[in-house]
Design an enzyme around this catalytic site. Structure first.
Site, PDB file in Angstrom:
ATOM      1  CE  LYS A  12      -1.543  -4.314   3.243  1.00 47.63           C
ATOM      2  NZ  LYS A  12      -1.763  -5.628   2.598  1.00 47.63           N
ATOM      3  CE1 TYR A  57      -4.059  -2.476   5.029  1.00 48.36           C
ATOM      4  CE2 TYR A  57      -3.213  -0.362   4.279  1.00 48.36           C
ATOM      5  CZ  TYR A  57      -3.738  -1.613   4.005  1.00 48.36           C
ATOM      6  OH  TYR A  57      -3.947  -1.987   2.700  1.00 48.36           O
ATOM      7  CB  SER A  69      -0.882   0.019   1.253  1.00 44.24           C
ATOM      8  OG  SER A  69      -1.557   1.253   1.394  1.00 44.24           O
TER       9      SER A  69
END
Length: 253
Positions: free
Chosen positions: A162, A158, A145
Site C-alpha cells: 500500500k 500489505y 490504508s
C-alpha cells in the site's frame, strides 16, 4: 447511504474488487448516482452474486479478471470501451492480506500479496491512464490504508504494498496532470467488511483497536465510499497526488 449528489451521472467508473466489501458498496453508490459502473473480480460466482444484488441493468458491466495478469486487465478495459465508450474513473480497490511477518514470509506469499495489491493497481492504472490521457480527462483513485503509514507485524507485507501504491499515485499525478487527469488516494483505518472480520468480530480485540482511533470506532463502508465519490467528481478537479486519511483521527495522534 445518505443521498448526496456528486454529479457523476453517466460517468463510466471501473471498480476493481467490486463484488464485495468496499467495492460492492461503492458500486451500489455509483449506480445510485446514475453512473455507469464496471466491476471486476477473479471469481465468477462472486460477480454473479454482486450483479444480482446491484440490479444495475444496462448501467452495470461485470467482467471476470485477475488484475495481476496484463491480458485480463486489457480484456477488462477493452470490454469497458466496447460497452460504454470511455473510462472516466478507475478505483483501485482490490486488495488482500495474509497475516505474516516480513522476516518469515514465504517468497510466494510475498508475491501473492504484492500482486493482488500493487501490481494489479499498476496494471489497471497503466491501462486507464492511457485511455484517460487520450480523452484528456479522468480520475484515478486508489484505496490505500493506514497500514501504509504505520508499521504493523500483522500487516507488514500489505502495508509495504500500500505504501508503494501511494508513491505510484504521486508519480501518476505528475505524469497525467498535463492531460487533465487526477490521481489520488484514500487511506482508511480498519473498515467493517469481511476482509477485516477476524479483527473486529472479537470484542476484546476490537476494544484494543479503537483505543487508537479518537472517534472511538472503526470505519463503516460508507465512510470510505463518500471520499471516493468526491475524488471521482468535478469538485476534485484541482486535487491530485493527495491522500485523504479516512481513519477517525488515528493518524493525528
Amino acid at each position: 447511504m445518505e443521498n448526496l449528489s456528486y454529479g457523476l451521472e453517466n460517468k463510466v467508473v471501473v471498480v476493481t474488487g467490486g463484488s464485495r466489501g468496499i467495492g460492492l458498496a461503492l458500486a451500489k453508490a455509483l449506480l445510485e448516482q446514475n453512473a455507469r459502473v464496471v466491476i471486476c473480480s477473479r471469481k465468477q460466482d462472486g460477480l454473479d452474486q454482486a450483479v444480482e444484488e446491484l440490479q444495475g441493468g444496462e448501467r452495470l458491466l461485470a467482467v471476470s479478471a485477475h488484475i495481476a495478469k496484463a491480458e485480463d486487465v486489457d480484456n477488462l478495459f477493452d470490454k469497458t470501451m466496447e460497452t460504454f465508450g470511455s473510462v472516466d474513473g478507475l478505483v483501485n480497490n482490490m486488495g488482500m492480506n495474509i497475516i505474516t511477518s516480513v522476516v518469515d514470509a514465504d517468497p510466494a506469499l510475498w508475491q501473492k500479496i504484492i500482486d493482488s495489491n500493487l501490481n494489479g493497481a499498476f496494471l489497471c492504472s497503466r491501462r486507464a491512464g492511457q485511455i484517460m490521457r487520450g480523452q484528456k480527462n479522468g480520475k484515478i483513485v486508489s484505496v490505500s490504508s493506514l497500514a501504509a503509514h504505520r508499521s504493523s507485524p500483522a500487516m507488514g507485507v500489505y502495508g509495504i504494498a500500500k505504501a508503494a501504491i501511494e508513491m505510484m499515485t504521486k508519480v501518476l499525478a505528475q505524469e497525467l496532470a498535463p492531460f487533465n487527469v487526477q490521481a489520488n488516494k484514500v487511506a482508511p483505518t480498519m473498515v467493517r467488511t469481511g476482509f477485516s472480520q477476524p479483527f473486529w468480530s472479537n470484542a476484546d480485540l476490537y476494544a484494543e483497536i479503537v483505543k487508537g482511533i479518537p472517534l472511538g470506532r472503526i470505519a463503516e463502508t460508507e465512510d470510505v465510499v463518500h471520499p471516493i465519490l468526491f475524488l471521482c467528481s468535478k469538485a476534485a478537479d484541482f486535487i491530485t497526488g493527495q491522500t485523504i486519511m479516512v481513519d477517525g483521527g488515528a493518524s493525528a495522534i
